[in-house]
Motif scaffolding. Structure first.
Motif, PDB file in Angstrom:
ATOM      1  N   GLU A   1       8.814  -9.904 -23.117  1.00  0.00           N
ATOM      2  CA  GLU A   1       8.535  -9.569 -21.723  1.00  0.00           C
ATOM      3  C   GLU A   1       7.337 -10.328 -21.173  1.00  0.00           C
ATOM      4  O   GLU A   1       7.246 -10.599 -19.977  1.00  0.00           O
ATOM      5  CB  GLU A   1       8.299  -8.059 -21.600  1.00  0.00           C
ATOM      6  N   GLY A   2       6.413 -10.684 -22.048  1.00  0.00           N
ATOM      7  CA  GLY A   2       5.207 -11.383 -21.611  1.00  0.00           C
ATOM      8  C   GLY A   2       5.408 -12.848 -21.295  1.00  0.00           C
ATOM      9  O   GLY A   2       4.510 -13.494 -20.739  1.00  0.00           O
ATOM     10  N   GLU A   3       6.588 -13.418 -21.645  1.00  0.00           N
ATOM     11  CA  GLU A   3       6.860 -14.802 -21.263  1.00  0.00           C
ATOM     12  C   GLU A   3       7.063 -14.883 -19.752  1.00  0.00           C
ATOM     13  O   GLU A   3       7.324 -13.900 -19.075  1.00  0.00           O
ATOM     14  CB  GLU A   3       8.083 -15.320 -22.017  1.00  0.00           C
TER      15      GLU A   3
ATOM     16  N   ILE B   1       4.037  -5.503  -8.121  1.00  0.00           N
ATOM     17  CA  ILE B   1       4.594  -6.634  -8.867  1.00  0.00           C
ATOM     18  C   ILE B   1       4.717  -7.867  -7.988  1.00  0.00           C
ATOM     19  O   ILE B   1       4.474  -9.002  -8.432  1.00  0.00           O
ATOM     20  CB  ILE B   1       5.957  -6.249  -9.461  1.00  0.00           C
ATOM     21  N   SER B   2       5.071  -7.671  -6.708  1.00  0.00           N
ATOM     22  CA  SER B   2       5.310  -8.808  -5.816  1.00  0.00           C
ATOM     23  C   SER B   2       4.048  -9.609  -5.540  1.00  0.00           C
ATOM     24  O   SER B   2       4.131 -10.745  -5.050  1.00  0.00           O
ATOM     25  CB  SER B   2       5.923  -8.329  -4.488  1.00  0.00           C
ATOM     26  N   ALA B   3       2.882  -9.059  -5.849  1.00  0.00           N
ATOM     27  CA  ALA B   3       1.644  -9.823  -5.731  1.00  0.00           C
ATOM     28  C   ALA B   3       1.544 -10.887  -6.818  1.00  0.00           C
ATOM     29  O   ALA B   3       0.705 -11.796  -6.728  1.00  0.00           O
ATOM     30  CB  ALA B   3       0.437  -8.883  -5.806  1.00  0.00           C
ATOM     31  N   PHE B   4       2.414 -10.793  -7.848  1.00  0.00           N
ATOM     32  CA  PHE B   4       2.345 -11.700  -8.992  1.00  0.00           C
ATOM     33  C   PHE B   4       3.623 -12.504  -9.216  1.00  0.00           C
ATOM     34  O   PHE B   4       3.579 -13.569  -9.822  1.00  0.00           O
ATOM     35  CB  PHE B   4       2.014 -10.901 -10.258  1.00  0.00           C
ATOM     36  N   GLU B   5       4.767 -11.999  -8.753  1.00  0.00           N
ATOM     37  CA  GLU B   5       6.034 -12.707  -8.937  1.00  0.00           C
ATOM     38  C   GLU B   5       7.051 -12.137  -7.959  1.00  0.00           C
ATOM     39  O   GLU B   5       6.873 -11.036  -7.420  1.00  0.00           O
ATOM     40  CB  GLU B   5       6.543 -12.570 -10.369  1.00  0.00           C
TER      41      GLU B   5
ATOM     42  N   GLY C   1       0.897 -12.571 -14.946  1.00  0.00           N
ATOM     43  CA  GLY C   1      -0.505 -12.405 -14.584  1.00  0.00           C
ATOM     44  C   GLY C   1      -0.992 -10.978 -14.509  1.00  0.00           C
ATOM     45  O   GLY C   1      -2.157 -10.749 -14.166  1.00  0.00           O
ATOM     46  N   ALA C   2      -0.159  -9.992 -14.815  1.00  0.00           N
ATOM     47  CA  ALA C   2      -0.601  -8.604 -14.668  1.00  0.00           C
ATOM     48  C   ALA C   2       0.177  -7.675 -15.597  1.00  0.00           C
ATOM     49  O   ALA C   2       1.256  -8.004 -16.090  1.00  0.00           O
ATOM     50  CB  ALA C   2      -0.431  -8.128 -13.223  1.00  0.00           C
TER      51      ALA C   2
ATOM     52  N   ARG D   1      -4.548 -11.003 -18.224  1.00  0.00           N
ATOM     53  CA  ARG D   1      -3.769 -10.393 -17.149  1.00  0.00           C
ATOM     54  C   ARG D   1      -4.587  -9.318 -16.442  1.00  0.00           C
ATOM     55  O   ARG D   1      -5.395  -8.623 -17.055  1.00  0.00           O
ATOM     56  CB  ARG D   1      -2.476  -9.771 -17.700  1.00  0.00           C
ATOM     57  N   GLU D   2      -4.323  -9.168 -15.161  1.00  0.00           N
ATOM     58  CA  GLU D   2      -4.931  -8.096 -14.387  1.00  0.00           C
ATOM     59  C   GLU D   2      -4.250  -6.776 -14.737  1.00  0.00           C
ATOM     60  O   GLU D   2      -3.026  -6.728 -14.885  1.00  0.00           O
ATOM     61  CB  GLU D   2      -4.804  -8.390 -12.893  1.00  0.00           C
ATOM     62  N   ILE D   3      -5.022  -5.703 -14.866  1.00  0.00           N
ATOM     63  CA  ILE D   3      -4.456  -4.385 -15.140  1.00  0.00           C
ATOM     64  C   ILE D   3      -4.409  -3.600 -13.828  1.00  0.00           C
ATOM     65  O   ILE D   3      -5.436  -3.343 -13.208  1.00  0.00           O
ATOM     66  CB  ILE D   3      -5.287  -3.623 -16.189  1.00  0.00           C
ATOM     67  N   VAL D   4      -3.209  -3.236 -13.408  1.00  0.00           N
ATOM     68  CA  VAL D   4      -3.008  -2.508 -12.155  1.00  0.00           C
ATOM     69  C   VAL D   4      -2.433  -1.136 -12.500  1.00  0.00           C
ATOM     70  O   VAL D   4      -1.368  -1.035 -13.099  1.00  0.00           O
ATOM     71  CB  VAL D   4      -2.030  -3.259 -11.227  1.00  0.00           C
ATOM     72  N   GLN D   5      -3.155  -0.083 -12.131  1.00  0.00           N
ATOM     73  CA  GLN D   5      -2.681   1.275 -12.397  1.00  0.00           C
ATOM     74  C   GLN D   5      -2.232   1.935 -11.110  1.00  0.00           C
ATOM     75  O   GLN D   5      -2.904   1.837 -10.078  1.00  0.00           O
ATOM     76  CB  GLN D   5      -3.777   2.105 -13.070  1.00  0.00           C
ATOM     77  N   LEU D   6      -1.100   2.638 -11.170  1.00  0.00           N
ATOM     78  CA  LEU D   6      -0.481   3.231  -9.997  1.00  0.00           C
ATOM     79  C   LEU D   6      -0.205   4.716 -10.228  1.00  0.00           C
ATOM     80  O   LEU D   6       0.087   5.139 -11.346  1.00  0.00           O
ATOM     81  CB  LEU D   6       0.859   2.546  -9.690  1.00  0.00           C
ATOM     82  N   ASP D   7      -0.248   5.467  -9.140  1.00  0.00           N
ATOM     83  CA  ASP D   7       0.252   6.841  -9.130  1.00  0.00           C
ATOM     84  C   ASP D   7       1.767   6.769  -8.981  1.00  0.00           C
ATOM     85  O   ASP D   7       2.276   6.380  -7.929  1.00  0.00           O
ATOM     86  CB  ASP D   7      -0.388   7.599  -7.962  1.00  0.00           C
ATOM     87  N   ILE D   8       2.479   7.115 -10.049  1.00  0.00           N
ATOM     88  CA  ILE D   8       3.952   7.120 -10.003  1.00  0.00           C
ATOM     89  C   ILE D   8       4.461   8.511 -10.398  1.00  0.00           C
ATOM     90  O   ILE D   8       5.477   8.645 -11.071  1.00  0.00           O
ATOM     91  CB  ILE D   8       4.555   6.017 -10.899  1.00  0.00           C
ATOM     92  N   ASP D   9       3.771   9.540  -9.942  1.00  0.00           N
ATOM     93  CA  ASP D   9       4.076  10.898 -10.364  1.00  0.00           C
ATOM     94  C   ASP D   9       5.486  11.346 -10.004  1.00  0.00           C
ATOM     95  O   ASP D   9       6.093  12.147 -10.721  1.00  0.00           O
ATOM     96  CB  ASP D   9       3.059  11.881  -9.777  1.00  0.00           C
ATOM     97  N   ALA D  10       6.019  10.871  -8.889  1.00  0.00           N
ATOM     98  CA  ALA D  10       7.373  11.280  -8.520  1.00  0.00           C
ATOM     99  C   ALA D  10       8.395  10.690  -9.492  1.00  0.00           C
ATOM    100  O   ALA D  10       9.337  11.368  -9.911  1.00  0.00           O
ATOM    101  CB  ALA D  10       7.687  10.860  -7.086  1.00  0.00           C
TER     102      ALA D  10
END
Length: 374
Positions: free
Chosen positions: A49-51, A86-90, A321-322, A348-357
């Motif tokens: 997945e990292g490729e 994700i769209s900020a990176f690809e 990149g993330a 890679r940048e680490i991006v954390q999100l609230d995905i509780d739903a």
């Protein structure tokens, strides 16, 4: 670390008549791609997945018949937030039913490409094609015959998603004798896979299929030389224990493994057994695994109370990149997750999100995505 059960009885196969109407537009409904025979499919490899990715595929497929009115709006917002991150990176390519294209466009914005496609649900990791390449630069997708996680949910439309994606890309769809989901596979791109027995060897998917036959098919289609089998747990959630909630490769030889700290959880014993097996395992190249433990949150107060709430950090997604990961409002555990991911993915940048739903539906960020390798 509970994972999703079907949310309402209406989502069972017996309720398939409740599926929404509508069909793919002429522009978005290419003919089915060619299916290759066994001889033509040799030499394929599933990249790590990292490729590098060409794009991420997602599905704007939340329906009230499955998710209910309380979660429907928030889960759609979660999907848009994941896609936006994700769209900020690809590039992100989002499938959406024809009658929800405008809603998806409003929520996702112009940075996400929308593609009309009938859908039953949103779990693109399980319904989309597993992308592979070969040494001559050819690319293809593998269709693993999605059957609604062993017949637990209506899936007539989702069963056609892998073929539709490959047709749109003009890539062959490789046929498999196995029934499984992408969430049940974890690969290092160097010949090793981690697979849960409770999912792939379950009689609701592959009756009578043993490890040897399964391994031979994964070698043929994905270039797998060694499978590390984890027991998982069957019957506790709709996936029967997908690998991507238990263990993930960082790179060949390094695995992040989840640990459930709640003694009352069925996953408490399961995750400890998995750690034992992973620490004793060697990969396809004979390397012992460096196992990095990532504990789940201990004081989660989800914004959507649900006994199936999937409060695990291992279901992160690696893009260009993330690393896109969840946060659950447990400050210490969220920070620990971020620190471990930053250490393991320093470039890679680490991006954390609230995905509780999404988590209230028993899934995570990785479950909603499928990478298309560059």
């Amino acid at each position: 670390m509970n994972r999703r059960r079907f949310l309402q009885q209406a989502s069972l196969l017996s309720g398939s008549a409740m599926l929404l109407g509508g069909c793919l537009s002429a522009e978005a409904a290419p003919s089915a791609p060619p299916r290759q025979d066994r001889q033509a499919a040799t030499g394929w490899r599933m990249p790590d997945e990292g490729e590098r990715h060409a794009a991420t595929w997602m599905a704007f497929g939340a329906r009230e018949a499955i998710w209910g009115g309380r979660l429907l709006g928030p889960v759609r917002q979660n999907l848009a937030a994941i896609a936006g991150a994700i769209s900020a990176f690809e590039p992100v390519r989002m499938l959406a039913p024809e009658n929800e294209m405008e809603l998806a466009r409003r929520l996702c914005g112009d940075g996400v490409q929308l593609i009309a496609q009938p859908l039953d649900d949103l779990w693109m990791r399980d319904t989309g094609p597993v992308f592979v390449r070969d040494g001559r630069g050819r690319a293809a997708g593998v269709g693993f015959n999605f059957n609604g996680w062993g017949g637990k949910q209506a899936h007539d439309r989702d069963a056609k998603v892998a073929a539709a994606v490959c047709a749109r890309l003009g890539r062959p769809l490789l046929a498999s004798s196995l029934i499984l989901e992408g969430g049940g596979l974890e690969v290092d791109g160097d010949g090793t896979a981690i697979v849960t027995e409770s999912c792939v060897l379950n009689r609701n998917r592959n009756p009578g299929v043993g490890k040897a036959a399964c391994e031979a098919e994964l070698k043929r289609l994905l270039g797998i030389d060694k499978v590390i089998w984890l027991p998982g747990v069957a019957g506790r959630d709709i996936t029967d224990g997908h690998t991507d909630f238990y263990a993930r490769f960082v790179r060949p030889g390094v695995v992040i493994a989840g640990l459930d700290g709640d003694p009352s959880s069925y996953d408490y014993a399961v995750t400890r057994r998995h750690l034992e097996l992973l620490r004793a395992a060697r990969d396809a190249r004979g390397r012992p695994l460096d196992v990095v433990v990532l504990e789940g949150p201990s004081s989660v107060r989800p914004r959507f109370e649900n006994r199936e709430f999937a409060a695990g950090y291992v279901n992160f997604y690696v893009c260009n990149g993330a690393v896109i990961a969840p946060q659950f409002g447990d400050a210490a555990a969220d920070a620990n997750c971020r620190a471990i991911l930053r250490e393991q993915f320093p470039d890679r940048e680490i991006v954390q999100l609230d995905i509780d739903a999404v988590a209230a539906g028993g899934g995570g960020i990785h479950c909603t995505t499928q990478q298309q390798p560059a």
